[in-house]
Design an enzyme around this catalytic site. Structure first.
Site, PDB file in Angstrom:
ATOM      1  N   CYS A 150     -53.308 -57.442  21.699  1.00 56.39           N
ATOM      2  CA  CYS A 150     -54.050 -57.644  20.182  1.00 56.39           C
ATOM      3  C   CYS A 150     -54.002 -58.664  19.240  1.00 56.39           C
ATOM      4  CB  CYS A 150     -54.742 -56.245  20.075  1.00 56.39           C
ATOM      5  SG  CYS A 150     -55.287 -55.240  21.212  1.00 56.39           S
ATOM      6  N   PHE A 151     -52.588 -58.525  19.032  1.00 56.85           N
ATOM      7  CA  PHE A 151     -51.996 -59.596  18.172  1.00 56.85           C
ATOM      8  C   PHE A 151     -50.978 -60.430  18.039  1.00 56.85           C
ATOM      9  CE2 PHE A 151     -49.793 -55.441  16.608  1.00 56.85           C
ATOM     10  CZ  PHE A 151     -50.635 -54.389  16.750  1.00 56.85           C
TER      11      PHE A 151
END
Length: 265
Positions: free
Chosen positions: A232-233
């Site tokens: 996600c990051f």
């Protein structure tokens, strides 16, 4: 996409990871949900640590917001009358996963797969894993190692010395020794896709559309023996290894094993 694959033409766009699994008939796992909606994934995960889930007043339904109009969708037949408690929590989590990853897009998914399999028979794809299928359809990316290293951020114990930290130096030496396919697989492992932005790693995006640079974060070996990713990051948790050989062995295994669908831990 099927015609492009049949004609050996590359597809410019990359799809989300679980779509390649659907095309191969692979099971979708709970961790795939994190790649799609991290906030929803974390909220469901927290339910496992609540002593009495019935206190949350949940049932087997979910709320859909379509153009401002809210509708209640039953996750199972008669879901409005089924209260979620500790005994049926696993079934509730499974129902949430199935609806979010498949049920809510079932008509579109069926059309996509039917069109694709009209051109490429499904049995021909069984020799590939989902990472290989993405590389087959989209091609190996051209990876500029200098640009990759220049736009990498460091956190934890790596924050002060950054690329000069001994473990980080080992990491980049190991990655530079990778062939193009393994470099692409490492990108898939950390970011969820083998695609590199046209303007380079400086504008690498997370699932929320914001710029999230490739990040190397330190973790203690007692907490985690193998590298793990947060797609996600765009972050890899890299344990504080004692030698370059150990780092190379564990990184290769983690990157290779992710294609099997099993958690290395």
């Amino acid at each position: 996409m099927g015609k492009a694959l049949f004609d050996r033409q590359l597809v410019a766009g990359h799809m989300v990871q679980h779509l390649y699994k659907h095309m191969l008939g692979w099971p979708v796992t709970f961790s795939d949900l994190e790649h799609v909606d991290e906030e929803y994934y974390n909220s469901l995960k927290q339910l496992k640590y609540i002593e009495d889930v019935s206190m949350m007043c949940l049932d087997f339904t979910t709320m859909e917001d379509t153009m401002g109009a809210k509708t209640t969708v039953e996750l199972v037949k008669g879901g409005e009358d089924i209260e979620v408690d500790n005994s049926n929590l696993p079934e509730y989590l499974e129902a949430c996963l199935k609806y979010r990853m498949m049920g809510r897009v079932k008509p579109q998914m069926n059309e996509l797969l039917m069109g694709f399999f009209d051109v490429i028979p499904e049995p021909l794809l069984t020799i590939f894993d989902f990472q290989e299928l993405e590389l087959l359809m989209c091609g190996l990316p051209v990876i500029d190692m200098d640009d990759w290293k220049e736009h990498t951020e460091y956190s934890g114990e790596y924050d002060r010395e950054m690329e000069n930290h001994e473990v980080c130096r080992w990491f980049w030496e190991v990655v530079e020794d990778f062939d193009q396919e393994m470099k692409a697989r490492l990108l898939q492992f950390v970011t969820g896709t083998s695609g590199v932005p046209a303007r380079g790693f400086g504008v690498l995006q997370g699932n929320d559309g914001n710029v999230r640079k490739f990040t190397i974060h330190s973790v203690d070996k007692q907490m985690c023996m193998y590298p793990r990713s947060h797609t996600c990051f765009n972050r890899i948790d890299l344990p504080l290894y004692d030698s370059k050989e150990e780092l190379s062995e564990k990184l290769n295994l983690a990157v290779t094993m992710v294609a099997t669908g099993f958690d290395i831990e």
